[in-house]
Design a protein around this motif. Structure first.
Motif, PDB file in Angstrom:
ATOM      1  N   LEU A   1     -10.979 -92.821 105.960  1.00  0.00           N
ATOM      2  CA  LEU A   1      -9.997 -92.325 105.389  1.00  0.00           C
ATOM      3  C   LEU A   1      -9.890 -90.877 106.603  1.00  0.00           C
ATOM      4  N   GLY A   2     -10.870 -90.781 106.676  1.00  0.00           N
ATOM      5  CA  GLY A   2     -11.182 -89.527 108.044  1.00  0.00           C
ATOM      6  C   GLY A   2     -12.989 -88.661 107.490  1.00  0.00           C
ATOM      7  N   SER A   3     -12.649 -88.107 107.465  1.00  0.00           N
ATOM      8  CA  SER A   3     -12.978 -86.438 107.361  1.00  0.00           C
ATOM      9  C   SER A   3     -12.884 -85.849 105.508  1.00  0.00           C
ATOM     10  N   TYR A   4     -13.652 -86.311 104.986  1.00  0.00           N
ATOM     11  CA  TYR A   4     -14.210 -85.651 102.837  1.00  0.00           C
ATOM     12  C   TYR A   4     -13.475 -84.098 103.324  1.00  0.00           C
ATOM     13  N   GLN A   5     -14.028 -83.511 104.331  1.00  0.00           N
ATOM     14  CA  GLN A   5     -14.832 -81.879 104.591  1.00  0.00           C
ATOM     15  C   GLN A   5     -12.830 -81.675 104.825  1.00  0.00           C
ATOM     16  N   ALA A   6     -12.412 -82.226 106.033  1.00  0.00           N
ATOM     17  CA  ALA A   6     -10.925 -81.916 106.276  1.00  0.00           C
ATOM     18  C   ALA A   6      -9.797 -81.902 105.214  1.00  0.00           C
ATOM     19  N   ALA A   7     -10.407 -82.734 104.291  1.00  0.00           N
ATOM     20  CA  ALA A   7      -9.249 -83.287 102.962  1.00  0.00           C
ATOM     21  C   ALA A   7      -9.395 -82.337 101.757  1.00  0.00           C
ATOM     22  N   VAL A   8     -10.881 -81.850 101.641  1.00  0.00           N
ATOM     23  CA  VAL A   8     -10.751 -80.511 101.341  1.00  0.00           C
ATOM     24  C   VAL A   8      -9.686 -79.356 101.585  1.00  0.00           C
ATOM     25  N   GLU A   9     -10.232 -78.972 102.387  1.00  0.00           N
ATOM     26  CA  GLU A   9      -9.985 -77.748 102.661  1.00  0.00           C
ATOM     27  C   GLU A   9      -8.083 -78.164 103.523  1.00  0.00           C
ATOM     28  N   ALA A  10      -7.428 -79.206 103.103  1.00  0.00           N
ATOM     29  CA  ALA A  10      -6.408 -79.442 102.558  1.00  0.00           C
ATOM     30  C   ALA A  10      -6.172 -79.120 101.092  1.00  0.00           C
ATOM     31  N   THR A  11      -6.613 -79.765 100.373  1.00  0.00           N
ATOM     32  CA  THR A  11      -6.833 -79.685  98.862  1.00  0.00           C
ATOM     33  C   THR A  11      -6.557 -77.822  98.534  1.00  0.00           C
ATOM     34  N   VAL A  12      -7.410 -77.203  99.618  1.00  0.00           N
ATOM     35  CA  VAL A  12      -7.907 -76.044  98.951  1.00  0.00           C
ATOM     36  C   VAL A  12      -6.409 -74.416  99.194  1.00  0.00           C
ATOM     37  N   ARG A  13      -5.530 -75.537 100.929  1.00  0.00           N
ATOM     38  CA  ARG A  13      -4.303 -74.910 101.093  1.00  0.00           C
ATOM     39  C   ARG A  13      -3.666 -74.484 100.587  1.00  0.00           C
ATOM     40  N   ILE A  14      -3.219 -76.506 100.045  1.00  0.00           N
ATOM     41  CA  ILE A  14      -2.830 -77.065  98.844  1.00  0.00           C
ATOM     42  C   ILE A  14      -2.412 -75.456  97.218  1.00  0.00           C
ATOM     43  N   ARG A  15      -4.226 -75.937  96.619  1.00  0.00           N
ATOM     44  CA  ARG A  15      -3.908 -75.285  95.712  1.00  0.00           C
ATOM     45  C   ARG A  15      -3.386 -73.760  96.072  1.00  0.00           C
ATOM     46  N   TYR A  16      -3.872 -73.228  96.922  1.00  0.00           N
ATOM     47  CA  TYR A  16      -3.301 -71.520  97.563  1.00  0.00           C
ATOM     48  C   TYR A  16      -2.067 -71.788  97.163  1.00  0.00           C
ATOM     49  N   GLY A  17      -1.562 -72.314  97.705  1.00  0.00           N
ATOM     50  CA  GLY A  17       0.367 -72.579  97.951  1.00  0.00           C
ATOM     51  C   GLY A  17       0.798 -72.571  96.679  1.00  0.00           C
ATOM     52  N   LEU A  18       0.271 -73.205  96.103  1.00  0.00           N
ATOM     53  CA  LEU A  18       0.439 -73.366  94.854  1.00  0.00           C
ATOM     54  C   LEU A  18       0.541 -71.962  94.166  1.00  0.00           C
ATOM     55  N   ARG A  19      -0.654 -71.570  93.713  1.00  0.00           N
ATOM     56  CA  ARG A  19      -1.486 -70.296  92.896  1.00  0.00           C
ATOM     57  C   ARG A  19      -0.578 -69.601  93.570  1.00  0.00           C
ATOM     58  N   ARG A  20       0.206 -69.105  94.816  1.00  0.00           N
ATOM     59  CA  ARG A  20       0.624 -67.532  95.594  1.00  0.00           C
ATOM     60  C   ARG A  20       2.298 -67.987  94.468  1.00  0.00           C
ATOM     61  N   ARG A  21       2.850 -69.502  95.060  1.00  0.00           N
ATOM     62  CA  ARG A  21       4.299 -69.458  94.044  1.00  0.00           C
ATOM     63  C   ARG A  21       4.101 -68.716  92.660  1.00  0.00           C
ATOM     64  N   ALA A  22       2.918 -69.040  92.195  1.00  0.00           N
ATOM     65  CA  ALA A  22       2.762 -68.632  90.172  1.00  0.00           C
ATOM     66  C   ALA A  22       2.483 -67.455  89.717  1.00  0.00           C
ATOM     67  N   LEU A  23       1.378 -67.052  90.842  1.00  0.00           N
ATOM     68  CA  LEU A  23       0.961 -65.884  90.770  1.00  0.00           C
ATOM     69  C   LEU A  23       1.473 -64.097  91.682  1.00  0.00           C
ATOM     70  N   LEU A  24       1.726 -64.713  92.699  1.00  0.00           N
ATOM     71  CA  LEU A  24       1.953 -63.842  93.661  1.00  0.00           C
ATOM     72  C   LEU A  24       3.238 -63.065  94.166  1.00  0.00           C
ATOM     73  N   ASP A  25       3.923 -64.138  93.576  1.00  0.00           N
ATOM     74  CA  ASP A  25       5.234 -64.253  94.246  1.00  0.00           C
ATOM     75  C   ASP A  25       6.089 -63.529  92.511  1.00  0.00           C
ATOM     76  N   THR A  26       5.596 -62.149  92.521  1.00  0.00           N
ATOM     77  CA  THR A  26       5.765 -61.853  91.335  1.00  0.00           C
ATOM     78  C   THR A  26       6.542 -60.678  90.259  1.00  0.00           C
ATOM     79  N   VAL A  27       7.430 -60.020  89.991  1.00  0.00           N
ATOM     80  CA  VAL A  27       8.386 -59.417  89.821  1.00  0.00           C
ATOM     81  C   VAL A  27       7.497 -58.325  88.552  1.00  0.00           C
ATOM     82  N   PRO A  28       7.859 -57.412  88.499  1.00  0.00           N
ATOM     83  CA  PRO A  28       6.871 -56.345  88.002  1.00  0.00           C
ATOM     84  C   PRO A  28       7.674 -55.439  86.787  1.00  0.00           C
ATOM     85  N   ARG A  29       8.183 -57.033  85.936  1.00  0.00           N
ATOM     86  CA  ARG A  29       9.311 -56.463  84.464  1.00  0.00           C
ATOM     87  C   ARG A  29       8.410 -56.817  83.449  1.00  0.00           C
ATOM     88  N   PRO A  30       8.436 -56.200  82.784  1.00  0.00           N
ATOM     89  CA  PRO A  30       7.114 -56.715  81.386  1.00  0.00           C
ATOM     90  C   PRO A  30       8.418 -57.671  80.849  1.00  0.00           C
TER      91      PRO A  30
END
Length: 920
Positions: free
Chosen positions: A588-617
């Motif tokens: 398949l290629g480089s394991y480390q490259a696949a891991v780095e892509a995984t980190v970027r994908i998870r960061y994108g998902l976390r950004r959607r869930a946690l960083l795109d916020t509206v501060p309303r209780p």
């Protein structure tokens, strides 16, 4: 220590009444030091004031010597080793003219001197004291001697001294308890776990009945160490938690207990948990002046860092430990510290294989140093460590092309006592000769030897603390010992510990070698099936289980769909696919490259869930607790934003809401092409369109949200630690399942979600959200649904937790369950996150459920989130998921359809997800 009936060193009639009174008060302070050290210290100081210290004269010198000894014992109880040593030296000086009192002070100093880093000096003091002691004092000296002997690794001698002392001490509860504690620890080092636990339990009982609470705490504080060496990690964590509470307020002793427990956790392949404990313990030991314990704790911390992949920290910490051990004259331990330094150097060398030519000489020098260190280890009695390091040196020499040096080291290793090491050396020699079939046969023989009835995996070098008259545990107690110990054992417990702890690392190394050889062979022959067999053998070894039966030769069970098992060799990543179309291997290629892509994908998902916020209780919160839930690689990219209020999800069910920008969509497509959809992966195995897929990931790829990859979109996907469930016969529905649901605190929609689950099934009910109710439900339910906050601990995955009404449910709590539900739904953020220090051991909440089920001989499934998920979205997804589940869909199929229709991402089906629980 004296008792009221002990004779005085001089004629009482020659002493004035005040001297007699002060002597009796000083003796009472000695006895009191074990039960109330602060009051003993005050009384001893009062005696010293009346005796004329610092220059007591004549008859008052005896009282002063005993009082100074009392202050030393009290100081030791309160954790001040250096002050205890100073006061005992003063007691020896004050007791001139009273040989028995000098001998008693020297007897007490034996333990303190050993704990201050000079066990040999402690034994010399014992020899001096012995000349002027008799009767019960000689037995007490035997208990003291055992402290230094355990420190020096002379465990048989320590047991002998304790045996004699316990038989002579009669009603002396303090020293009798101390002898039981020291003997229990010596038994633990000798792998006689039943005897160790019996001694520690009797010590605790005796100490409590005598009011010796400190000694009882020490006995109970060492039970986690023994349980972990047995391989019973669940009991070890539970006992540690209880002991931690009892030792609160005694930081030095708590630090020693943490050190002991951490070493056992290292043996059980839990470096993150061990490192967490050691990072607390080391500074506390330094502050307490426990000089004998500090270098051992540092060395363990270095080993934990090395296992966790932090080679620079491992090298720096091991060098510090090396300096401290050298300063204490503990030459037998120096090669152990050098070994960690060298292994860290080797790890850094392997991490940069394209180093400049001038570094080739450094690599050759490293091989020379590895061999020299192996020689040192053997000379100091560390025979098992020496043989293992020779295998490492041989592998490094092969990479450098130094074949003659490699063969020389393999010849050494082939004479090792352990069959595991011998077969490893034979396998490496066959590989050098180009006979890969014989190499695989030898590797298999070595792994089989681990599980043979008379397997000979030798004891590890563990540490826990003995106790002298001061009842203090002592770290770094293990020295060179005979690795051919064939004494009596608790056979079932010893086998469990041997398989799951002691033999784990060398067996894993041999299984990894077998996988490498299978990959080499497949490149020549195209034999993907043997690669899959060895990948499964490696994963079984990690779990401490026997090698799986050769089910692969019979072909997969009908209807099991497609298996994609990822394996790696260094940075090379491979996929083995198996299905109705056959078995194939693909690079398949480089394991480390696949891991780095995984980190970027998870960061994108976390950004959607946690960083795109509206501060309303009034908005909904994600189901993660206010803790660091990022994995280690992600921590370096983005700080954890913590808990935040979030916008409602977009309403477009035709597109996953996470794919809101081209960058994340591109990452998903690119990684999908590498791992799954490239030429010859899914199609070659004959996977029917839309059919079920079982993914067995490797390393950090266990954190990838696999169902979001385009090739898997809408397909029933199960992510498993091994292929056992995929290979096993289908069980099918087992009647109407009992479904139990509960809600944790602090979530707006959790109660409604739990009510919905109970309403969706014909045999279901709500339960309370307490730890006791949940632990009962785990052993009763067929399906358990938990809607709660979750927290993944990346550095200590078994410390991950679910928040309940009365406290957290820890991952390690699940290991003690006698039964696990067929399906567990963790409707919580990051509950599916795991850390895999080695393939086959996905540690975390979901992994703990699955591992406990596997140990009980069952297959289970866990549906859990791998990214933060909003409270309202979780309820939306789970409503449809349980509706489909009740209709007879398998968990993987129900999750795939529910995620597709609700556009709620982030949940993954782990384990045996392709079997329906209800007939619908």
């Amino acid at each position: 220590m004296t008792s009221p009936g002990d004779p005085l060193d001089v004629d009482p009639l020659a002493i004035d009444p005040l001297a007699i009174d002060l002597l009796h008060r000083a003796e009472a302070a000695v006895r009191l030091s074990a039960t109330d050290p602060r009051l003993a210290l005050a009384e001893a100081r009062a005696v010293l004031g009346l005796a004329g210290r610092p220059e007591p004269a004549g008859a008052y010198g005896e009282a002063a010597s005993v009082a100074l000894r009392a202050t030393a014992l009290a100081a030791r109880e309160l954790g001040d080793l250096e002050l205890a040593g100073e006061r005992l030296e003063e007691a020896i000086a004050a007791g001139r003219g009273f040989p028995r009192r000098v001998a008693q002070a020297r007897m007490s100093l034996v333990t303190v001197r050993a704990q201050l880093g000079d066990p040999e000096g402690g034994l010399r003091l014992a020899d001096l004291a012995e000349r002027d002691l008799a009767g019960a004092d000689l037995a007490r000296l035997g208990v003291q001697r055992s402290v230094a002997l355990i420190l020096l690794g002379r465990h048989e001698e320590a047991v002998g001294h304790c045996d004699r002392a316990i038989g002579l001490l009669g009603d002396d509860a303090r020293f009798r308890a101390g002898g039981l504690l020291n003997r229990g620890l010596a038994h633990a080092y000798r792998e006689r776990y039943g005897e160790a636990e019996a001694d520690l339990a009797e010590c605790a009982r005796l100490a409590k009945s005598a009011g010796l609470d400190h000694v009882a705490m020490l006995a109970e504080g060492n039970l986690p160490f023994v349980a972990a060496r047995r391989g019973d990690i669940a009991a070890a964590f539970a006992r540690y938690r209880a002991a931690e509470a009892t030792l609160f307020g005694f930081p030095e002793r708590l630090a020693v207990m943490r050190t002991d427990f951490a070493e056992a956790l290292l043996g059980a392949r839990l470096p993150g948990e061990a490192r967490t404990l050691l990072e607390q313990a080391v500074p506390e030991l330094v502050a307490a002046g426990a000089q004998a314990a500090v270098p051992g704790a540092r060395l363990l911390l270095a080993q934990a860092a090395l296992l966790a992949g932090d080679a620079p920290l491992a090298a720096a910490t091991a060098r510090t430990a090396l300096t401290e051990l050298d300063a204490q004259g503990r030459t037998a331990w120096l090669p152990l510290a050098r070994e960690v330094v060298l292994r860290a150097r080797l790890a850094e060398t392997l991490a940069s294989p394209d180093a400049p030519e001038h570094e080739a000489a450094d690599a050759e020098s490293l091989v020379t140093d590895l061999v020299a260190c192996a020689d040192e280890l053997a000379a100091c009695g560390w025979l098992g460590d020496s043989a293992a390091l020779r295998l490492t040196a041989a592998a490094a020499a092969v990479r450098l092309g130094a074949i003659s040096e490699a063969r020389a080291q393999l010849d050494h290793a082939a004479t090792a006592t352990r069959p595991l090491v011998r077969w490893h050396a034979v396998a490496m020699r066959h590989r050098l000769d180009g006979d890969l079939d014989q190499a695989l046969t030898a590797a298999a023989r070595g792994i089989e030897a681990v599980h043979a009835p008379a397997g000979d995996a030798g004891p590890l070098d563990d540490q826990a603390g003995p106790v002298g008259d001061d009842a203090g545990p002592l770290d770094d107690a293990d020295g060179p010992r005979d690795h051919d110990d064939t004494g009596p054992r608790d056979h079932d417990a010893a086998r469990d510990a041997e398989l799951r702890v002691h033999a784990a690392r060398p067996a894993e190394d041999l299984a990894a070698l077998g996988l490498e050889i299978a990959l080499d062979r497949a490149r020549r022959t195209g034999d993907a099936r043997t690669v899959l067999e060895w990948a499964e053998r490696w994963r079984a070894v990690v779990r401490g289980a026997p090698a799986p039966p050769p089910l692969l030769h019979a072909g997969p069970a009908a209807g099991s769909g497609l298996l994609v098992e990822l394996v790696r060799r260094g940075d090379d990543l491979f996929a083995v696919t198996a299905g109705s179309g056959g078995c194939a291997l693909r690079f398949l290629g480089s394991y480390q490259a696949a891991v780095e892509a995984t980190v970027r994908i998870r960061y994108g998902l976390r950004r959607r869930a946690l960083l795109d916020t509206v501060p309303r209780p009034e908005r909904d919160t994600p189901r993660d607790a206010e803790h660091d839930t990022l994995s280690d690689p992600e921590r370096d990219i983005v700080p954890n934003p913590g808990r935040s209020t979030l916008r409602d999800a977009p309403g477009d069910a035709d597109a996953l809401p996470v794919v809101v920008d081209e960058g994340l969509a591109g990452e998903l497509c690119a990684l999908d092409h590498v791992l799954l959809s490239g030429p010859g992966t899914l199609t070659l195995a004959g996977s029917p369109p839309g059919g079920p897929v079982t993914i067995v990931p490797t390393g950090a790829l266990c954190t990838l949200p696999w169902p979001l990859l385009p090739s898997l979109r809408g397909r029933p996907v199960s992510v498993a630690a091994d292929a056992a469930a995929w290979l096993a016969p289908r069980r099918g529905p087992a009647g109407v399942p009992l479904v139990l649901s509960l809600a944790g605190p602090g979530l707006d929609h959790a109660d409604a979600e739990a009510d919905m689950v109970a309403a969706a099934h014909t045999r279901a009910r709500r339960i309370g959200g307490t730890r006791a109710e949940v632990l009962r439900a785990i052993e009763q339910a067929d399906v358990l649904h938990i809607a709660a906050h979750g927290m993944f601990s990346p550095r200590g995955p078994m410390l991950s937790q679910i928040t309940l009404d009365d406290g957290p449910l820890m991952a390690y709590d699940l290991l003690a369950a006698r039964r696990i539900p067929r399906l567990v739904v963790l409707s919580a953020c990051d509950a599916g996150m795991a850390h895999a220090p080695v393939d086959g051991a996905a540690l975390g909440l979901a992994g703990a459920f699955l591992d406990s089920a596997a140990r009980n001989g069952d297959a289970a499934c866990v549906v859990a989130g791998v990214v933060p998920v909003r409270d309202d979205e979780a309820r939306t997804l789970m409503t449809l998921f349980h509706t489909l589940l009740a209709e007879g869909r398998s968990p993987a199929e129900a999750l795939a359809q529910a995620a597709e229709k609700t556009a709620v991402p982030g949940f993954v089906c782990f384990g045996a997800g392709d079997e329906p629980l209800a007939s619908g």
